[in-house]
Design a protein around this motif. Structure first.
Motif, PDB file in Angstrom:
ATOM      1  N   LYS A 261       0.502  -0.777  -0.282  1.00  0.00           N
ATOM      2  CA  LYS A 261       0.082   0.409   0.001  1.00  0.00           C
ATOM      3  C   LYS A 261       0.548   1.299  -0.184  1.00  0.00           C
ATOM      4  O   LYS A 261       2.025   1.411   0.856  1.00  0.00           O
ATOM      5  CB  LYS A 261      -1.135  -0.038   1.217  1.00  0.00           C
TER       6      LYS A 261
ATOM      7  N   GLY B 178      -1.604   7.315   1.292  1.00  0.00           N
ATOM      8  CA  GLY B 178      -2.356   9.098   1.110  1.00  0.00           C
ATOM      9  C   GLY B 178      -1.105   9.422   1.304  1.00  0.00           C
ATOM     10  O   GLY B 178      -0.842  10.706   0.577  1.00  0.00           O
TER      11      GLY B 178
ATOM     12  N   LYS C 225      -0.974  14.982   1.678  1.00  0.00           N
ATOM     13  CA  LYS C 225      -2.192  15.446   2.327  1.00  0.00           C
ATOM     14  C   LYS C 225      -3.108  17.331   3.276  1.00  0.00           C
ATOM     15  O   LYS C 225      -4.258  17.120   3.296  1.00  0.00           O
ATOM     16  CB  LYS C 225      -2.654  14.230   3.828  1.00  0.00           C
TER      17      LYS C 225
ATOM     18  N   GLY D  90      -3.736   4.665  -0.630  1.00  0.00           N
ATOM     19  CA  GLY D  90      -4.686   5.988  -0.581  1.00  0.00           C
ATOM     20  C   GLY D  90      -5.409   6.684  -1.237  1.00  0.00           C
ATOM     21  O   GLY D  90      -4.671   7.319  -2.144  1.00  0.00           O
ATOM     22  N   ALA D  91      -5.888   7.269  -0.279  1.00  0.00           N
ATOM     23  CA  ALA D  91      -6.521   8.469  -1.393  1.00  0.00           C
ATOM     24  C   ALA D  91      -6.200   9.673  -1.028  1.00  0.00           C
ATOM     25  O   ALA D  91      -6.281  10.565  -1.504  1.00  0.00           O
ATOM     26  CB  ALA D  91      -8.242   9.107  -0.847  1.00  0.00           C
ATOM     27  N   GLY D  92      -5.689  10.116   0.146  1.00  0.00           N
ATOM     28  CA  GLY D  92      -4.588  11.019   0.497  1.00  0.00           C
ATOM     29  C   GLY D  92      -5.619  12.580   0.414  1.00  0.00           C
ATOM     30  O   GLY D  92      -6.669  12.340   1.181  1.00  0.00           O
TER      31      GLY D  92
ATOM     32  N   HIS E 146      -9.562  12.195   1.390  1.00  0.00           N
ATOM     33  CA  HIS E 146      -9.701  12.480   2.825  1.00  0.00           C
ATOM     34  C   HIS E 146     -10.562  14.340   3.382  1.00  0.00           C
ATOM     35  O   HIS E 146     -11.494  14.247   3.850  1.00  0.00           O
ATOM     36  CB  HIS E 146      -8.027  12.495   3.636  1.00  0.00           C
TER      37      HIS E 146
ATOM     38  N   GLY F 177      -8.041   3.463  -1.547  1.00  0.00           N
ATOM     39  CA  GLY F 177      -9.170   3.701  -1.014  1.00  0.00           C
ATOM     40  C   GLY F 177     -10.080   4.635  -1.746  1.00  0.00           C
ATOM     41  O   GLY F 177     -10.388   5.710  -2.784  1.00  0.00           O
TER      42      GLY F 177
ATOM     43  N   SER G  90     -11.513   2.334   2.762  1.00  0.00           N
ATOM     44  CA  SER G  90     -10.349   2.520   3.218  1.00  0.00           C
ATOM     45  C   SER G  90      -9.264   1.027   2.389  1.00  0.00           C
ATOM     46  O   SER G  90      -9.029  -0.033   2.207  1.00  0.00           O
ATOM     47  CB  SER G  90      -9.812   2.348   4.728  1.00  0.00           C
ATOM     48  N   GLY G  91      -8.108   1.985   2.091  1.00  0.00           N
ATOM     49  CA  GLY G  91      -7.356   0.814   1.303  1.00  0.00           C
ATOM     50  C   GLY G  91      -6.288   0.057   2.687  1.00  0.00           C
ATOM     51  O   GLY G  91      -5.669  -1.235   1.926  1.00  0.00           O
TER      52      GLY G  91
ATOM     53  N   THR H 145     -10.568   7.417   7.702  1.00  0.00           N
ATOM     54  CA  THR H 145     -10.509   6.061   8.246  1.00  0.00           C
ATOM     55  C   THR H 145     -10.020   5.562   9.505  1.00  0.00           C
ATOM     56  O   THR H 145      -8.636   4.875   9.458  1.00  0.00           O
ATOM     57  CB  THR H 145      -9.586   5.822   6.875  1.00  0.00           C
TER      58      THR H 145
HETATM   59  C1  IPE Z   1      -9.512   6.775   1.928  1.00  0.00           C
HETATM   60  O1  IPE Z   1      -8.590   6.006   1.839  1.00  0.00           O
HETATM   61  C2  IPE Z   1     -10.721   6.401   0.998  1.00  0.00           C
HETATM   62  C3  IPE Z   1     -11.362   8.114   1.238  1.00  0.00           C
HETATM   63  C4  IPE Z   1     -11.000   9.340   1.840  1.00  0.00           C
HETATM   64  C5  IPE Z   1     -12.051   8.118  -0.028  1.00  0.00           C
HETATM   65  P1  IPE Z   1      -7.313   5.237   2.927  1.00  0.00           P
HETATM   66  O2  IPE Z   1      -7.908   5.306   4.276  1.00  0.00           O
HETATM   67  O3  IPE Z   1      -7.214   4.213   2.047  1.00  0.00           O
HETATM   68  O4  IPE Z   1      -6.402   6.625   2.223  1.00  0.00           O
HETATM   69  P2  IPE Z   1      -4.494   7.449   3.085  1.00  0.00           P
HETATM   70  O5  IPE Z   1      -3.494   6.403   2.892  1.00  0.00           O
HETATM   71  O6  IPE Z   1      -5.249   7.644   4.613  1.00  0.00           O
HETATM   72  O7  IPE Z   1      -4.543   8.170   2.085  1.00  0.00           O
END
Ligand code: IPE
Length: 260
Positions: free
Chosen positions: A5, A8, A14, A44-46, A50, A134, A148-149, A210
């Protein structure tokens, strides 16, 4: 096979909405290509997910009509991030294919109830590198919530029992406390699931939808229950991921899987 993984906070800034760290992702792609291992990649979504997910309180489920727009926008933004990651992998000759969680799984009160694992297997067998991320997803109890990822990693680790799960972070690994706020935090090189039980209560959650590090510890413990080792390493340090994939010891944390 490895399940990796890319956090993010490594691939995005972030604090700045939709800020993609192209140079970091390109370097990690070089390291992945060089290591030449079979990999399922999650990212992740970063700041592509978020910030907006928090604004629309998407993780609480469907409560107000205006969240519908937030859900749709978040889905588009994380898919955009995924395209950026996939393009970087393609530019480095990695045959990455996208597997969007919202299309292959269902949640129920944040827990995964259905997931198409076969799609990962089929792509791997053909020599592709599956990339998931994510995402927002449908939730049979809440209407929708966030996948989440880390949750993906946990479920995929249980299903595929990889050689190792690797978290690529913006920190060297696990500490006894949050190193960003606590000077006395000590670095943990090795731990068992039992050691983590003691740690959980002392680590404060970052302000993530998350659940930040607290959620991550829960995920790692679940992976350890499956007998799979987890490594946490710093993605900002050159070749840390490459060396780890090649079995070389670098500064990182290893959490041993239970002996089963
Ligand atoms: C979050 O994914 C997904 C969304 C907010 C839509 P993650 O929890 O895996 O992302 P990171 O690694 O904390 O950024």
């Amino acid at each position: 096979m490895f399940i990796i993984k890319l956090g993010g906070s490594v691939i995005t800034n972030k604090a700045k909405e939709c800020y993609f760290k192209q140079d970091v992702v390109d370097r990690l792609a070089v390291e992945l290509k060089k290591a030449n291992k079979q990999v399922i990649l999650i990212h992740g979504a970063g700041s592509f997910g978020h910030i907006i997910a928090k604004q629309y309180m998407l993780n609480n489920g469907f409560k107000q009509k205006k969240q519908i727009k937030g859900f749709a926008m978040t889905q588009a933004m994380v898919q955009h991030l995924n395209s950026l990651v996939i393009s970087s992998l393609h530019n480095h000759d990695i045959p990455a294919v996208s597997i969007p969680p919202h299309a292959i799984l269902t949640l129920s009160n944040h827990k995964l109830t259905r997931m198409n694992y076969t799609i990962f297997e089929q792509y791997l067998d053909l020599g592709f590198t599956p990339v998931s991320f994510g995402d927002v997803a449908l939730d049979t109890r809440l209407g929708f919530s966030i996948c989440s990822g880390d949750l993906l990693l946990q479920m995929l680790a249980a299903e595929f029992k990889p050689e190792k799960v690797i978290f690529v972070l913006d920190e060297d690994g696990l500490y006894s406390a949050n190193p960003k706020t606590n000077k006395n935090a000590t670095f943990i090189e090795k731990a068992t699931r039992k050691d983590l039980e003691k740690l959980t209560t002392r680590v404060d959650a970052h302000a993530d939808v998350t659940k930040g590090m607290k959620g991550k510890l829960h995920t790692i413990k679940q992976i350890a229950r499956e007998g799979v080792n987890t490594i946490l390493l710093n993605g900002n340090i050159h070749n840390c991921l490459y060396d780890t994939l090649k079995g070389k010891k670098v500064r990182s944390t290893i959490v041993y899987g239970d002996k089963i």
